[in-house]
Design a protein around this motif. Sequence first.
Motif, PDB file in Angstrom:
ATOM      1  N   ALA A 391       0.838  -1.201   0.000  1.00  0.00           N
ATOM      2  CA  ALA A 391       0.000   0.000   0.000  1.00  0.00           C
ATOM      3  C   ALA A 391       0.876   1.255   0.000  1.00  0.00           C
ATOM      4  O   ALA A 391       0.568   2.245  -0.698  1.00  0.00           O
ATOM      5  N   GLU A 392       1.980   1.223   0.783  1.00  0.00           N
ATOM      6  CA  GLU A 392       2.890   2.370   0.793  1.00  0.00           C
ATOM      7  C   GLU A 392       3.504   2.590  -0.589  1.00  0.00           C
ATOM      8  O   GLU A 392       3.616   3.726  -1.075  1.00  0.00           O
ATOM      9  N   ARG A 399       2.229   9.131  -6.292  1.00  0.00           N
ATOM     10  CA  ARG A 399       2.751  10.487  -6.065  1.00  0.00           C
ATOM     11  C   ARG A 399       3.896  10.788  -7.027  1.00  0.00           C
ATOM     12  O   ARG A 399       4.025  11.911  -7.539  1.00  0.00           O
ATOM     13  N   LYS A 400       4.724   9.792  -7.268  1.00  0.00           N
ATOM     14  CA  LYS A 400       5.862   9.986  -8.157  1.00  0.00           C
ATOM     15  C   LYS A 400       5.385  10.309  -9.582  1.00  0.00           C
ATOM     16  O   LYS A 400       5.933  11.197 -10.252  1.00  0.00           O
ATOM     17  N   GLY A 402       2.504  11.646 -10.443  1.00  0.00           N
ATOM     18  CA  GLY A 402       1.896  12.978 -10.462  1.00  0.00           C
ATOM     19  C   GLY A 402       2.923  14.083 -10.405  1.00  0.00           C
ATOM     20  O   GLY A 402       2.808  15.102 -11.107  1.00  0.00           O
ATOM     21  N   SER A 403       3.941  13.909  -9.591  1.00  0.00           N
ATOM     22  CA  SER A 403       4.945  14.958  -9.436  1.00  0.00           C
ATOM     23  C   SER A 403       5.875  15.034 -10.642  1.00  0.00           C
ATOM     24  O   SER A 403       6.452  16.085 -10.922  1.00  0.00           O
ATOM     25  N   ARG A 404       6.019  13.914 -11.387  1.00  0.00           N
ATOM     26  CA  ARG A 404       6.913  13.905 -12.541  1.00  0.00           C
ATOM     27  C   ARG A 404       6.441  14.920 -13.592  1.00  0.00           C
ATOM     28  O   ARG A 404       7.223  15.718 -14.106  1.00  0.00           O
ATOM     29  N   LYS A 405       5.158  14.895 -13.895  1.00  0.00           N
ATOM     30  CA  LYS A 405       4.633  15.835 -14.879  1.00  0.00           C
ATOM     31  C   LYS A 405       4.771  17.273 -14.381  1.00  0.00           C
ATOM     32  O   LYS A 405       5.101  18.185 -15.152  1.00  0.00           O
ATOM     33  N   GLN A 437      13.526   6.557 -10.945  1.00  0.00           N
ATOM     34  CA  GLN A 437      13.005   6.506  -9.577  1.00  0.00           C
ATOM     35  C   GLN A 437      11.684   5.743  -9.524  1.00  0.00           C
ATOM     36  O   GLN A 437      11.447   4.945  -8.612  1.00  0.00           O
ATOM     37  N   GLU A 438      10.834   6.025 -10.507  1.00  0.00           N
ATOM     38  CA  GLU A 438       9.556   5.311 -10.561  1.00  0.00           C
ATOM     39  C   GLU A 438       9.773   3.829 -10.843  1.00  0.00           C
ATOM     40  O   GLU A 438       9.109   2.958 -10.247  1.00  0.00           O
TER      41      GLU A 438
END
Length: 628
Positions: A391-392, A399-400, A402-405, A437-438
């Motif tokens: 889940a983590e 989040r990764k 979403g933040s990449r864009k 990273q992703e």
Amino acid sequence: MAKRTPACTVQSPLRAAIYLRVSTPQQLDGYGLSAQEEQCRAWLAYALRNVPHTVVGIYVDGGVSGNLASREDLDRLTADTFGDRLDLVVFGKLDRIGRTMTDIHRWVYDVTDKGVRVATADGRIDSEDDMFGTQLSLLAYLAELEHALILERTSGGRLQKAALGGWPLGEPPFGYRLDADGNPALNPAEVEQVEKFADFMIDSPEPVTREDGARHLNALGYRTRRGKEWEGGNLVNRVMAALKGYVDFAFAGENEDGEEITTTFRIDLPKALADERAEELKGALARGARVKGRHSKYLLSNRLFSVCGAHRTGADTGEHGRYYRCMAGRQGNPVNEHHEDCWEIPVGEVDAAVWAEVKKLMSDKGKLRRLVEKSLGTVPQRAESYRRRLAELDAQIERKRGSRKRKIALLLASVNDQDGDDDARLVEEMKAELKQQEADLVADHERVAEWLREVEGQGDRARNMLTKIEKTDGWLDDFTFEQKQDLLDLLDVRVQITGKGEPRHKGVTDPIAEWHRETGVTVPAEITDEQWRAVEDIVSPSRHWKDVRGGFEAMLDKIRSGKNWKDYDRSERIGGRGWAALYRRAQHWWGSGEYERALVALTPYEGIAAPPLYVLPPMTATFGTEAA
């Protein structure tokens, strides 16, 4: 104390002596001696102001430790008091006599028992006072206490600070930090690393190494205090320090005698993990230590422990075979006085003995069931831990992405059209870094998902094993080496050597004795006339050795006893011949097949088994927490 009575009505001057001592040579020309003498003379002038007296001697031990039992001028002073040449001895302070209560009491009471008065110039001791005995005991104790406290003064207050729970020097161990008052407390950020490491090592479905644990923390973005990536050994050392719950300090300094004084002080610390979890982590680390040698064909590597406490690993010595050798003195393992009993022991014999114990365990199906159930006791918790981790990771991946864009959009908005090529390259580098990273998170997700599938199926496999045990007898005889390793892992087998065996002397194995061991053919206990008639036509003589019965008997004795061929040199049994003659004839009988045919002919008669090559030491096999 005996009182001195004048021998006549005219009182003779009281004979006084002054004793001076300083501890270090640096004090000889300084304050110490002159100050003591001045103080002693002032006391004499005041205390004996109405008494005729004379100073008959000043005794000086300069630069001499008060710990010394023998000091030149103190010895001379003692001799003069016992020689009735003194009536009074004055010291600056009581500790000039000695450092310990025993030394001080013994000297003062011995001297005063001879009628000599003893006093200190500081006014604390006078053997003519009614409270002399009480004061002496109290001040002697204080003198010894003062000596013990010298270290605290010379340690610059660090020992006192430690005694109050403060941190005396240096940075605290990993897992701790100093609070606003300078006292040690848990460091939440580092404790989190300890917990993540413990979760990985304990909850992994298969044993993993400390290096795997270090790579796991590095992948999660954790680093050492210096900002470097973790390494297995470095990580485990830091984690184990955080599990101890204390730290020991050694304080060293010099006393006023110039002598080295050392003491230790322990500061208790809160533990980074609960005791139960810490024990689980230690067990996981032990299992991980066996991973490297899992496919090395040594069943008991890192499961077998010597008398000295060190573990054993398998080693191939070439022509001399495979052995389990003690690791004391290797890989940082300490050596103690029991290591001299840690001979190398052969792999085959030990593996067979331990596997026999495992097979005995299988016959006690109730015990085996308890052990298997115990081994599965943490499966639900481990599965839940994996689900939480998944889940983590799902949240981190989302989040990764979403933040990449967003990060790329911000970078594009900040670029300068005049630096088009450089900006384009910068954007591509950022895209590649964010994608990597992703990808790392996705790979971690896949790995944890695989662990979850493994642990969820573990219960079914264990139950299937129990079913097979209960339905089939003798099934362990068909186990492959890998299956044996799996079962030892399941049962958490540990073998402790508890005593001495008989060491094997490396060298060429006697093929005749080895044939007896492999075939189980016994060695005749004796050769009677009847037995000799059964084989005398089989055992051929040589051209120079016609009557070979004695030689044949010597050959059998050699095999039964394990003696060396040279032990039969010039023996009466072989007619006084040299041992080489016996050896050549025995090799002929063996190589020609005559010996085997002779043993077949002697089968109806009593025989004994050939002695083993090696007498194993006594061992205790433990399965889980139960001893077999």
